[in-house]
Design a protein around this motif. Structure first.
Motif, short mmCIF file in Angstrom:
data_model
loop_
_atom_site.label_atom_id
_atom_site.label_comp_id
_atom_site.label_asym_id
_atom_site.label_seq_id
_atom_site.Cartn_x
_atom_site.Cartn_y
_atom_site.Cartn_z
N CYS A 47 56.67 47.27 18.91
CA CYS A 47 56.87 45.82 19.04
C CYS A 47 55.81 45.04 18.27
O CYS A 47 54.62 45.15 18.56
CB CYS A 47 56.84 45.41 20.52
N PRO A 48 56.23 44.22 17.30
CA PRO A 48 55.26 43.46 16.52
C PRO A 48 54.62 42.32 17.29
O PRO A 48 53.62 41.76 16.85
CB PRO A 48 56.10 42.92 15.35
N ARG A 49 55.18 41.99 18.46
CA ARG A 49 54.61 40.91 19.28
C ARG A 49 53.81 41.45 20.46
O ARG A 49 53.41 40.70 21.33
CB ARG A 49 55.73 39.99 19.80
N MET B 136 65.24 42.40 26.90
CA MET B 136 64.26 41.35 26.60
C MET B 136 64.94 39.98 26.52
O MET B 136 64.40 38.98 27.01
CB MET B 136 63.54 41.65 25.27
N LEU C 17 54.71 43.01 23.05
CA LEU C 17 55.32 42.60 24.33
C LEU C 17 55.51 43.78 25.29
O LEU C 17 55.87 43.58 26.45
CB LEU C 17 56.66 41.90 24.07
N HIS D 7 66.16 45.55 23.45
CA HIS D 7 66.05 44.16 22.98
C HIS D 7 66.99 43.23 23.76
O HIS D 7 66.70 42.03 23.90
CB HIS D 7 66.34 44.07 21.46
N PRO E 142 57.87 46.36 25.74
CA PRO E 142 59.14 46.44 26.47
C PRO E 142 59.14 47.50 27.57
O PRO E 142 59.79 47.30 28.61
CB PRO E 142 60.16 46.77 25.38
N CYS F 50 59.46 37.10 22.41
CA CYS F 50 60.34 38.07 21.75
C CYS F 50 61.22 37.34 20.74
O CYS F 50 61.90 36.38 21.09
CB CYS F 50 61.20 38.79 22.78
N TYR F 51 61.21 37.80 19.52
CA TYR F 51 62.06 37.14 18.51
C TYR F 51 63.22 38.04 18.06
O TYR F 51 63.76 37.88 16.97
CB TYR F 51 61.26 36.58 17.34
N GLN F 52 63.58 38.99 18.92
CA GLN F 52 64.80 39.78 18.72
C GLN F 52 64.84 40.50 17.37
O GLN F 52 65.85 40.46 16.67
CB GLN F 52 66.03 38.89 18.92
N CYS F 53 63.75 41.15 17.05
CA CYS F 53 63.70 41.87 15.77
C CYS F 53 64.40 43.23 15.87
O CYS F 53 64.67 43.87 14.86
CB CYS F 53 62.25 42.06 15.33
N LEU F 54 64.65 43.71 17.11
CA LEU F 54 65.36 44.97 17.39
C LEU F 54 64.54 46.23 17.12
O LEU F 54 65.06 47.34 17.19
CB LEU F 54 66.68 45.06 16.61
N LYS F 55 63.27 46.07 16.80
CA LYS F 55 62.46 47.27 16.54
C LYS F 55 62.36 48.16 17.78
O LYS F 55 62.30 49.37 17.68
CB LYS F 55 61.06 46.87 16.06
N CYS F 56 62.33 47.54 18.95
CA CYS F 56 62.24 48.34 20.18
C CYS F 56 63.49 49.21 20.33
O CYS F 56 63.39 50.42 20.56
CB CYS F 56 62.05 47.44 21.39
S1 SF4 Z 1 60.31 44.85 19.26
FE1 SF4 Z 1 59.34 43.24 20.49
S2 SF4 Z 1 59.82 41.29 19.45
FE2 SF4 Z 1 61.21 42.87 18.65
S3 SF4 Z 1 63.08 42.68 19.92
FE3 SF4 Z 1 61.78 44.25 20.84
S4 SF4 Z 1 60.53 43.17 22.36
FE4 SF4 Z 1 61.40 41.62 21.00
#
Ligand code: SF4
Ligand code: SF4
Length: 129
Positions: A81-83, A51, A85, A48, A87, A27-33
């Protein structure tokens, strides 16, 4: 965010990894979630932040969080989530650990009125086929 207490034990980490099969360290904390979650107004930690706590091994703070039980398992965060992951799956993983700890993680519960609705929805998703 409260001051951290202790980090998760190896057993807790193993159980969590076994359930979610995801590497929260990605998780790179992009905040999209969080920006796509419809229920953040009712959460003490945003997705986030959950996460981030998971990434830091601060499981106790997550276990005590009302966010887990506010989450409606709508999967909006997972779709964004672009990764990849998921959530929502992470939330479900922590709920599962709490339910197991309370000895409610098996299928012998007969009075479903006492089961959190998120657990019911999650189980329906898992076993719908
Ligand atoms: S969208 Fe995914 S990568 Fe971005 S903060 Fe949330 S869990 Fe992390
Ligand atoms: S699954 Fe839960 S955390 Fe994710 S967007 Fe829906 S309500 Fe928010």
């Amino acid at each position: 965010m409260r001051f951290p207490t202790k980090t998760a034990s190896n057993n807790e980490r193993e159980e969590f990894n076994d359930i979610v099969q995801k590497n929260v360290k990605d998780c790179y904390q992009c905040l999209k979630c969080s920006s796509g979650c419809p229920l953040t107004a009712h959460m003490d930690y945003y997705p986030h932040q959950v996460m981030l706590l998971a990434k830091m091994g601060l499981f106790d703070q997550i276990f005590e969080s009302k966010t887990l039980w506010v989450c409606a398992s709508c999967l909006a965060c997972s779709s964004r989530c672009p990764r990849d992951l998921e959530p929502a799956k992470i939330m479900e993983g922590f709920r599962t650990m709490i339910l197991r700890d309370r000895d409610q993680g098996n299928v012998e519960i007969l009075d479903t009125r006492k089961v959190p609705r998120q657990a019911l929805i999650a189980s329906m998703r898992k076993f719908r086929r």
